[in-house]
Design an enzyme around this catalytic site. Structure first.
Site, PDB file in Angstrom:
ATOM      1  CD  GLU B 173       0.896   0.285   2.922  1.00  0.00           C
ATOM      2  OE1 GLU B 173       0.897   1.545   2.939  1.00  0.00           O
ATOM      3  OE2 GLU B 173       1.890  -0.405   3.254  1.00  0.00           O
ATOM      4  CD  GLU B 316       7.127   1.967  -1.769  1.00  0.00           C
ATOM      5  OE1 GLU B 316       7.797   1.201  -2.479  1.00  0.00           O
ATOM      6  OE2 GLU B 316       7.428   3.171  -1.596  1.00  0.00           O
TER       7      GLU B 316
END
Lengths: 350, 350
Positions: B173, B316
């Site tokens: 994310e 991420e």
């Protein structure tokens, strides 16, 4: 190259190179330090190699030897397993073969002191010093000359492999009884008592563990290894594969190649190598922390933080193989990530 | 597929499959259990997939969204960085791009709620629910319907990717402010107090940290999330990328695919998914333990042991990418190692 020549060629890392590497890492599009230990690995390897070159040629040196101390009944497996596992290595069926294939590393399998004669096996490098150590419960495991010979063999192995280029060295070993030797070395070089650093090896029961501790205490009482003289300690309570790995580590450091130290036995070799020249430490990465209690004592003594902590206790170089992708990832980040400037990403609010 | 349909399709792993997998691991030429956590991973993944198939198609879902709570000044970076980093992802310059390339994983970059309009970028999947959450310090971050919509988007993303075969899912994310949301979710679902599970995010100072904790406590007081109703908690103090990842996790579990959960934010999504159906847990591997203190609370609450502990705090999907080679190694060991019988290696002394 003699051991003294090799040791004299090893110097600490250039702190200016390290600072430049850290500055590059801080310029990349991520909060500073947010890749944690991976950033420290990248900076160290860049400083060792003088740049972030890809790790194209990775070699794991898996050295095998036998231990006379198995005569005391300290292991869960019979001594013949050392030889049988070397044959398994040469056929490609062991864990180290599988894990090295996964990461594209070559495994150099070396008979540096296996008891009995091994047949000519594909891929086996024969460098036998002799047919295993003597039982160190009664006297020295080997002579000082044999220890120096085994170290020179390890240095020579790295020299040979470096002819084709060598970017990353992993250490590994096989030797029934060798956690007993590694525990004895750890007691002498870290100062921890034998019961604290002696573990279950391949899976011994309580009675055998007590015997193992007693044998180590007896070996230290009989041999009086001198903690200020690493070669004396190695010769008296070490093993040929451990001495060979001291040479692999020293040899790789002379070539300025990063060394991924495997588990407990490899860690004992690292203890000796760093005792011979403290600058060796700059070239070491601890691949993992073993389930063997002595390994944590070694890592703490050396000031090394392990990359993995997966309760491994197999040796062979398996932890080194498993950690290789992390080192490659660290270098890829260093080489390939965009900087804040390149990507037009806003920096931290002042 | 609605969330309720998806949840009804998720069942715990078959214990007979697990036992067979463990028996195979015990037959291989190594002391039993000596590959530690790697053996547990192999058994779990074999049981999830019904066999030790190679992980040919690996996908990391990196979902991006903005957070109204950034209006409270809880982050070290301006909100625009969410959008700028999505552009960086699409150009391949971020850490997740580099690390996914290293392991041969595809990154699916999804705008599920970024503030402002993103240009049409190569590889960007547009599934925007709306332009970021509302500031949950004043009221719910989103409506319950929006939370359900975002979860359905996540389920749909996995469905789409599974058409081409899907062997391993990683979560990831991007969202400035999302450690504030993840901390709030963790407080409600684990019962730990806000100061314990709230960290420094991208690197805030003491004053900002105190404000962040106060904002979380205010948000919980204002919104009264009901800990027994995971969707209520998610809607009130979550985020769109977190809700989307709940869907990714639930979707992957319905397809019986192993899920490598990344760090703190992904862990908060896993908390919600497991609260919705406890059987989800059987499909999860914790890739790493983040430097964010709330992550350890989540892992402990879920009973998951992380594969890596490298002080990462980037998100991420970087931790998921880094852990992928370990899962592949575990399966390779399972498939490729010789058994004691095949290799003619002596077994343990009775």
């Amino acid at each position: 190259m003699t051991l003294q020549e090799a040791l004299s060629r090893i110097h600490p890392l250039d702190s200016a190179l390290m600072r430049r590497a850290r500055a590059r890492l801080d310029s990349l599009t991520k909060p500073r330090g947010s890749l944690g230990r991976l950033e420290a690995v990248a900076a160290q390897v860049v400083a060792i190699h003088g740049g972030p070159r890809a790790l194209e040629r990775k070699v794991i040196f898996t050295l095998a030897a036998d231990h006379g101390v198995t005569g005391e009944g300290v292991s869960a497996y019979p001594k013949v397993v050392t030889r049988e596992m070397v044959e398994n290595f040469c056929r490609g069926g062991a864990a180290i073969n599988v894990l090295a294939r996964q990461v594209g590393a070559k495994v150099v399998i070396v008979d540096i002191g296996v008891d009995g004669d091994l047949p000519a096996l594909p891929g086996l490098v024969s460098r036998k010093v002799t047919h295993g150590t003597r039982n160190f419960a009664d006297g020295p495991a080997m002579t000082r000359e044999q220890a120096e010979q085994a170290i020179a063999i390890g240095i020579g192995l790295v020299d040979e492999e470096s002819h084709d280029g060598l970017d990353l060295v992993g250490t590994g070993e096989m030797g029934i009884g060798n956690t007993t030797a590694a525990s004895a070395l750890t007691v002498v070089l870290t100062g921890h008592p034998a019961p604290t650093v002696t573990g279950r090896g391949t899976g011994i029961d309580d009675t055998t563990w007590k015997r193992k501790v007693a044998v180590i205490e007896q070996a230290l009482a009989v041999n009086h290894p001198d903690a200020r003289d690493p070669l004396d300690v190695l010769a008296k309570v070490g093993g040929f594969e451990i001495a060979g790995l001291v040479g692999v580590i020293v040899g790789a450091a002379t070539h300025r190649i990063t060394i991924l130290v495997d588990g407990f036995i490899s860690g004992a070799a690292a203890l000796i190598a760093v005792a011979l020249n403290p600058a060796v430490k700059d070239f070491l990465l601890a691949s993992h922390c073993s389930a063997e209690p002595g390994h944590r004592a070694i890592l703490s003594h050396l000031g090394l933080a392990p990359l993995l902590d997966l309760e491994l206790r197999l040796g062979e170089g398996t932890g080194a193989a498993l950690a290789m992708p992390l080192v490659e990832a660290a270098l890829a980040v260093y080489r390939e990530m965009a900087t804040f400037k390149e990507a037009g990403v806003s920096e931290k609010t002042p």
